[in-house]
Design a protein around this motif. Structure first.
Motif, short mmCIF file in Angstrom:
data_model
loop_
_atom_site.label_atom_id
_atom_site.label_comp_id
_atom_site.label_asym_id
_atom_site.label_seq_id
_atom_site.Cartn_x
_atom_site.Cartn_y
_atom_site.Cartn_z
N ALA A 63 41.12 42.37 48.09
CA ALA A 63 42.46 42.89 48.42
C ALA A 63 43.56 42.25 49.31
O ALA A 63 43.55 41.54 49.54
CB ALA A 63 41.69 43.56 49.18
N SER A 64 44.30 42.39 48.95
CA SER A 64 45.55 42.20 50.20
C SER A 64 46.64 42.93 50.45
O SER A 64 46.86 44.26 49.60
CB SER A 64 46.62 41.38 49.36
N THR A 65 46.66 43.39 51.81
CA THR A 65 47.94 44.13 52.32
C THR A 65 49.76 44.42 51.73
O THR A 65 49.74 43.43 51.70
CB THR A 65 47.53 43.91 54.26
N GLN A 66 49.68 44.84 52.05
CA GLN A 66 51.58 44.73 51.71
C GLN A 66 52.41 43.98 52.97
O GLN A 66 52.34 43.71 53.35
CB GLN A 66 52.68 46.30 51.84
N SER A 81 47.64 48.05 59.02
CA SER A 81 46.91 48.76 59.18
C SER A 81 45.99 48.69 57.87
O SER A 81 46.44 48.84 56.76
CB SER A 81 47.35 49.74 60.20
N LEU A 82 44.46 48.53 58.35
CA LEU A 82 43.50 49.75 57.29
C LEU A 82 43.28 50.55 57.63
O LEU A 82 42.62 51.19 58.57
CB LEU A 82 42.82 47.82 57.00
N SER A 83 42.70 51.32 56.05
CA SER A 83 42.01 52.26 56.37
C SER A 83 40.68 52.52 55.51
O SER A 83 41.25 52.34 54.08
CB SER A 83 42.90 53.90 56.58
N GLY A 84 39.87 53.35 55.55
CA GLY A 84 39.15 53.83 54.83
C GLY A 84 38.53 52.57 54.05
O GLY A 84 37.86 53.17 52.73
N LEU A 85 37.83 51.94 55.20
CA LEU A 85 36.88 51.32 54.91
C LEU A 85 35.26 51.67 55.52
O LEU A 85 35.17 52.48 55.75
CB LEU A 85 36.45 49.75 56.08
N VAL A 86 34.43 51.02 55.02
CA VAL A 86 33.45 51.41 54.43
C VAL A 86 32.25 51.23 56.08
O VAL A 86 32.32 49.98 56.71
CB VAL A 86 32.51 50.42 53.37
N LYS A 87 31.73 52.53 56.39
CA LYS A 87 31.02 51.90 57.65
C LYS A 87 29.60 51.09 57.71
O LYS A 87 29.03 50.88 57.16
CB LYS A 87 30.50 53.62 58.06
N GLY A 88 29.55 50.29 58.92
CA GLY A 88 29.32 49.37 59.26
C GLY A 88 28.96 48.03 58.37
O GLY A 88 27.77 47.36 57.99
N THR A 89 30.04 47.93 57.98
CA THR A 89 30.59 46.98 57.10
C THR A 89 30.74 45.79 57.70
O THR A 89 32.73 46.22 58.15
CB THR A 89 31.18 46.92 55.84
N PRO A 152 46.12 49.89 50.78
CA PRO A 152 46.65 51.11 50.41
C PRO A 152 47.75 51.20 49.45
O PRO A 152 48.33 50.23 48.86
CB PRO A 152 47.12 51.47 51.85
N SER A 153 48.43 52.00 48.98
CA SER A 153 49.57 52.55 48.26
C SER A 153 50.78 51.87 48.36
O SER A 153 50.86 51.66 50.18
CB SER A 153 49.89 53.54 47.81
N ALA A 154 51.26 50.49 47.61
CA ALA A 154 52.23 49.67 48.29
C ALA A 154 53.54 49.55 47.13
O ALA A 154 52.42 49.42 45.56
CB ALA A 154 52.01 48.68 49.07
N PRO A 155 54.61 49.82 46.84
CA PRO A 155 56.17 49.66 45.75
C PRO A 155 54.74 47.80 45.13
O PRO A 155 53.97 46.55 45.68
CB PRO A 155 57.05 49.17 46.74
N PRO A 156 54.54 47.95 43.78
CA PRO A 156 54.29 46.67 43.22
C PRO A 156 55.07 45.25 43.17
O PRO A 156 56.40 45.56 43.85
CB PRO A 156 54.26 47.02 41.54
N GLU A 157 54.31 44.65 43.89
CA GLU A 157 55.61 42.69 44.00
C GLU A 157 54.96 42.07 42.92
O GLU A 157 54.13 41.97 42.04
CB GLU A 157 54.80 42.47 44.88
#
Length: 334
Positions: A63-66, A81-89, A152-157
């Motif tokens: 995966a990659s960020t915007q 910033s990242l969110s929605g990650l898996v706990k304890g990972t 997370p959702s971002a404009p397509p590149e």
């Protein structure tokens, strides 16, 4: 409460000169619950440079960020910033920078989210291509690896990423380099090369076009890989994946096993975008239409319900325009 990894890792994959960029991955300083903030620095090499973070449960990332850009003469601090990650990972991350004179890969660094480690859930099985190998796995999947993270959702590149959103039912996504398919539960940005499983749902796929514009199509009923070839002016290609048709079936047991194999098909709808579907025997370029494509024992069938489709027959080396209410069968060799 904040959790942080210790130390700072700095490295590059290429030698640095006056123009090539230089990416440095720094320690992940903020990890709160299932969120994290990645940090690094980018030396743009005195020219416009694009940068982004790669992240995932292994050094394959997935995966990659915007992305962002800079053309500063001195190194600049960057973060994501990242969110929605898996706990304890534990996750791996690195900063990447690119300009016309080179690509720089920052060193790999790791961070661990807080909370209990979840019980591994076996991924939904994805079918093989019929040659004894899994069409969606490099070396198998025992279900023990952490689920990959969708950006997370971002404009397509253009040539790099597309936007995906589940419109109905359930949609699975397998990122390049990952051995697991994960459910698409929120709008996301995924790299080109990802495989989407829409056999039980519908996905809206947005891709970039030259000039900063984008296009969106709706697809369902099949398993396909997303490609955006270089030099194709934003053409987005959807390659049928999954088991090939069993064309020579002998005996009741073989026939029953063949009947259980999911079909290699895809339904699509767009509004004058630049999409095409690739089957085993033909490539169908759409012109603002609704269409269906299927790999069958006798060839690849394209059926059009509205608009028109330009079908390139790969065996006969001819192009046929198929209009609404009609179909075309590109017959298989032999």
């Amino acid at each position: 409460m904040l959790a942080a990894t210790s130390g700072v890792t700095v490295a590059t994959a290429e030698a640095h000169d006056d123009t090539a960029p230089l990416a440095r991955t720094l320690v992940t300083m903020q990890v709160v619950g299932t969120s994290a903030v990645l940090h690094g620095t980018v030396d743009a090499g005195k020219q416009r440079t694009t940068y982004w973070f790669e992240v995932g449960p292994t050094t394959a990332y997935g995966a990659s960020t915007q992305s962002g850009t800079t053309d500063k003469r001195e190194p600049v601090a960057v973060q994501a910033s990242l969110s929605g990650l898996v706990k304890g990972t534990t996750y791996h991350a690195r900063l990447v920078a690119r300009n016309d004179d080179g690509l720089s890969l920052g060193a790999d660094t790791t961070f661990t989210t807080l909370g209990a480690i979840p019980t591994p859930i076996a991924p939904s099985p994805l079918p093989s291509d019929g040659d004894g190998t899994d069409s969606n796995s490099d070396d198998g999947d025992d279900g023990s690896a952490p689920a990959p993270v969708l950006a997370p959702s971002a404009p397509p590149e253009l040539g790099r990423s597309v936007g995906v959103a589940a419109q109905a039912g359930s949609v699975l996504v397998r990122l390049p380099g990952s051995t697991r398919a994960v459910a698409l539960t929120a709008d996301a940005s995924v790299p080109v090369g990802s495989i989407l499983d829409t056999r039980k749902g519908t996905v809206a796929l947005s891709s970039a076009l030259p000039g900063g514009t984008s296009q969106t199509g709706s697809f369902h009923g099949g398993l396909f890989e997303v490609r955006q070839p270089a030099g194709a002016r934003g053409m987005t290609e959807l390659v049928l994946r999954g088991p090939r048709p069993t064309c020579a079936v002998r005996g009741a047991r073989a026939a029953a096993a063949s009947a259980k194999r999911p079909p290699r098909v895809l339904w699509g709808r767009d509004d004058h975008g630049r999409f095409r579907t690739r089957g085993s025997n033909s490539v169908a370029t759409v012109r603002g239409t609704s269409w269906y494509v299927a790999d069958r024992c006798d060839g690849t069938l394209t059926r059009v319900t509205s608009g028109s489709v330009s079908v390139r027959d790969l065996r006969r080396h001819r192009t046929v325009v198929v209009r609404a209410g009609h179909s075309y069968l590109a017959r298989r060799a032999g």
